[in-house]
Write a protein that holds these residues in place. Structure first.
Motif, PDB file in Angstrom:
ATOM      1  N   LEU A  71      49.025  13.865  22.467  1.00 34.97           N
ATOM      2  CA  LEU A  71      47.675  14.394  22.678  1.00 34.97           C
ATOM      3  C   LEU A  71      46.696  13.782  21.679  1.00 34.97           C
ATOM      4  O   LEU A  71      45.541  13.513  22.020  1.00 34.97           O
ATOM      5  CB  LEU A  71      47.666  15.913  22.543  1.00 34.97           C
ATOM      6  N   ALA A  72      47.168  13.554  20.463  1.00 32.91           N
ATOM      7  CA  ALA A  72      46.303  12.970  19.431  1.00 32.91           C
ATOM      8  C   ALA A  72      45.864  11.552  19.828  1.00 32.91           C
ATOM      9  O   ALA A  72      44.687  11.210  19.728  1.00 32.91           O
ATOM     10  CB  ALA A  72      47.015  12.942  18.083  1.00 32.91           C
ATOM     11  N   PHE A  73      46.804  10.724  20.276  1.00 33.50           N
ATOM     12  CA  PHE A  73      46.459   9.371  20.695  1.00 33.50           C
ATOM     13  C   PHE A  73      45.557   9.400  21.928  1.00 33.50           C
ATOM     14  O   PHE A  73      44.621   8.619  22.030  1.00 33.50           O
ATOM     15  CB  PHE A  73      47.704   8.540  20.977  1.00 33.50           C
ATOM     16  N   GLY A  74      45.845  10.304  22.850  1.00 28.61           N
ATOM     17  CA  GLY A  74      44.989  10.442  24.025  1.00 28.61           C
ATOM     18  C   GLY A  74      43.576  10.820  23.627  1.00 28.61           C
ATOM     19  O   GLY A  74      42.603  10.257  24.129  1.00 28.61           O
ATOM     20  N   GLY A  75      43.451  11.769  22.706  1.00 33.05           N
ATOM     21  CA  GLY A  75      42.134  12.202  22.230  1.00 33.05           C
ATOM     22  C   GLY A  75      41.397  11.106  21.495  1.00 33.05           C
ATOM     23  O   GLY A  75      40.188  10.927  21.678  1.00 33.05           O
ATOM     24  N   GLY A  84      37.899  10.816  30.159  1.00 37.57           N
ATOM     25  CA  GLY A  84      39.070  11.453  30.766  1.00 37.57           C
ATOM     26  C   GLY A  84      40.120  10.437  31.172  1.00 37.57           C
ATOM     27  O   GLY A  84      41.328  10.637  30.943  1.00 37.57           O
ATOM     28  N   VAL A  85      39.680   9.337  31.750  1.00 42.45           N
ATOM     29  CA  VAL A  85      40.620   8.290  32.151  1.00 42.45           C
ATOM     30  C   VAL A  85      41.294   7.689  30.919  1.00 42.45           C
ATOM     31  O   VAL A  85      42.514   7.507  30.898  1.00 42.45           O
ATOM     32  CB  VAL A  85      39.918   7.200  32.996  1.00 42.45           C
ATOM     33  N   ALA A  86      40.528   7.399  29.881  1.00 46.35           N
ATOM     34  CA  ALA A  86      41.104   6.852  28.646  1.00 46.35           C
ATOM     35  C   ALA A  86      42.124   7.816  28.061  1.00 46.35           C
ATOM     36  O   ALA A  86      43.207   7.411  27.626  1.00 46.35           O
ATOM     37  CB  ALA A  86      40.003   6.563  27.626  1.00 46.35           C
ATOM     38  N   PHE A  87      41.798   9.113  28.065  1.00 47.28           N
ATOM     39  CA  PHE A  87      42.734  10.117  27.551  1.00 47.28           C
ATOM     40  C   PHE A  87      44.026  10.122  28.353  1.00 47.28           C
ATOM     41  O   PHE A  87      45.124  10.079  27.790  1.00 47.28           O
ATOM     42  CB  PHE A  87      42.100  11.519  27.572  1.00 47.28           C
ATOM     43  N   VAL A  88      43.897  10.197  29.663  1.00 53.76           N
ATOM     44  CA  VAL A  88      45.085  10.298  30.522  1.00 53.76           C
ATOM     45  C   VAL A  88      45.975   9.061  30.386  1.00 53.76           C
ATOM     46  O   VAL A  88      47.203   9.176  30.276  1.00 53.76           O
ATOM     47  CB  VAL A  88      44.682  10.533  31.999  1.00 53.76           C
ATOM     48  N   VAL A  89      45.364   7.878  30.370  1.00 53.27           N
ATOM     49  CA  VAL A  89      46.156   6.653  30.261  1.00 53.27           C
ATOM     50  C   VAL A  89      46.900   6.616  28.931  1.00 53.27           C
ATOM     51  O   VAL A  89      48.103   6.344  28.887  1.00 53.27           O
ATOM     52  CB  VAL A  89      45.265   5.394  30.435  1.00 53.27           C
ATOM     53  N   MET A  90      46.214   6.908  27.832  1.00 57.48           N
ATOM     54  CA  MET A  90      46.881   6.849  26.528  1.00 57.48           C
ATOM     55  C   MET A  90      47.909   7.970  26.382  1.00 57.48           C
ATOM     56  O   MET A  90      48.990   7.762  25.836  1.00 57.48           O
ATOM     57  CB  MET A  90      45.852   6.922  25.391  1.00 57.48           C
ATOM     58  N   TYR A  91      47.586   9.144  26.886  1.00 57.26           N
ATOM     59  CA  TYR A  91      48.550  10.253  26.823  1.00 57.26           C
ATOM     60  C   TYR A  91      49.798   9.918  27.640  1.00 57.26           C
ATOM     61  O   TYR A  91      50.923  10.141  27.188  1.00 57.26           O
ATOM     62  CB  TYR A  91      47.918  11.557  27.316  1.00 57.26           C
ATOM     63  N   ALA A  92      49.615   9.369  28.841  1.00 55.42           N
ATOM     64  CA  ALA A  92      50.760   9.007  29.683  1.00 55.42           C
ATOM     65  C   ALA A  92      51.604   7.916  29.022  1.00 55.42           C
ATOM     66  O   ALA A  92      52.833   7.923  29.132  1.00 55.42           O
ATOM     67  CB  ALA A  92      50.281   8.547  31.057  1.00 55.42           C
ATOM     68  N   ALA A  93      50.948   7.003  28.338  1.00 53.92           N
ATOM     69  CA  ALA A  93      51.668   5.895  27.704  1.00 53.92           C
ATOM     70  C   ALA A  93      52.432   6.332  26.467  1.00 53.92           C
ATOM     71  O   ALA A  93      53.519   5.830  26.198  1.00 53.92           O
ATOM     72  CB  ALA A  93      50.694   4.776  27.350  1.00 53.92           C
ATOM     73  N   THR A  94      51.860   7.275  25.708  1.00 56.54           N
ATOM     74  CA  THR A  94      52.467   7.627  24.416  1.00 56.54           C
ATOM     75  C   THR A  94      53.047   9.035  24.369  1.00 56.54           C
ATOM     76  O   THR A  94      53.864   9.337  23.503  1.00 56.54           O
ATOM     77  CB  THR A  94      51.424   7.515  23.285  1.00 56.54           C
ATOM     78  N   GLY A  95      52.578   9.929  25.246  1.00 61.37           N
ATOM     79  CA  GLY A  95      53.011  11.325  25.185  1.00 61.37           C
ATOM     80  C   GLY A  95      52.343  12.085  24.054  1.00 61.37           C
ATOM     81  O   GLY A  95      52.717  13.217  23.749  1.00 61.37           O
TER      82      GLY A  95
END
Length: 136
Positions: free
Chosen positions: A97-101, A84-95
């Motif tokens: 969902l695919a990168f967050g996932g 979850g933390v990895a998802f949120v950080v990557m999603y926040a950085a890139t916007g």
């Protein structure tokens, strides 16, 4: 001294994995650097709460089997927390969902594959140093 070096090495390995994933997905050294700093900080802040909650859950175990099941559930929960933390950080950085996932899946997979290699290295190093100390 050896324990401190091993722990420091583990932190560096985790940070290198976070950087490599963020850099590979974004092509940005800045995002990679942010992932190295932000993701571990969030995990460090959340893990004590996670551990405290699970300590209470483990304390309610009725027998040895139940205790092991609760420990397994704790480890699964910890993995989900990291994902979850990895998802949120990557999603926040890139916007994205695919990168967050992808970050949420890749980081635990890389940790599971690479950290045992790290631990084996340290185990062999400790054995080698201990045998030298016995001979001296």
């Amino acid at each position: 001294m050896m324990i401190a070096a091993k722990r420091t090495s583990q932190v560096v390995a985790h940070m290198a994995i976070a950087f490599a994933i963020a850099y590979a997905m974004t092509g940005s050294v800045v995002f990679g650097g942010l992932a190295v700093v932000i993701e571990p900080m969030i995990n460090v802040l959340l893990l004590p709460f996670h551990e405290k909650a699970w300590a209470a859950v483990r304390a309610c175990a009725v027998d040895e089997r139940d205790r092991y099941m609760r420990i397994a559930a704790e480890k699964l929960s910890q993995t989900v927390l990291h994902m979850g933390v990895a998802f949120v950080v990557m999603y926040a950085a890139t916007g994205s969902l695919a990168f967050g996932g992808m970050a949420a899946v890749l980081e635990p997979v890389c940790n599971v594959l690479l950290l045992p290699v790290h631990d084996r290295f340290w185990h062999k190093l400790e054995l080698r140093l201990n045998s030298r100390m016995r001979l001296a």
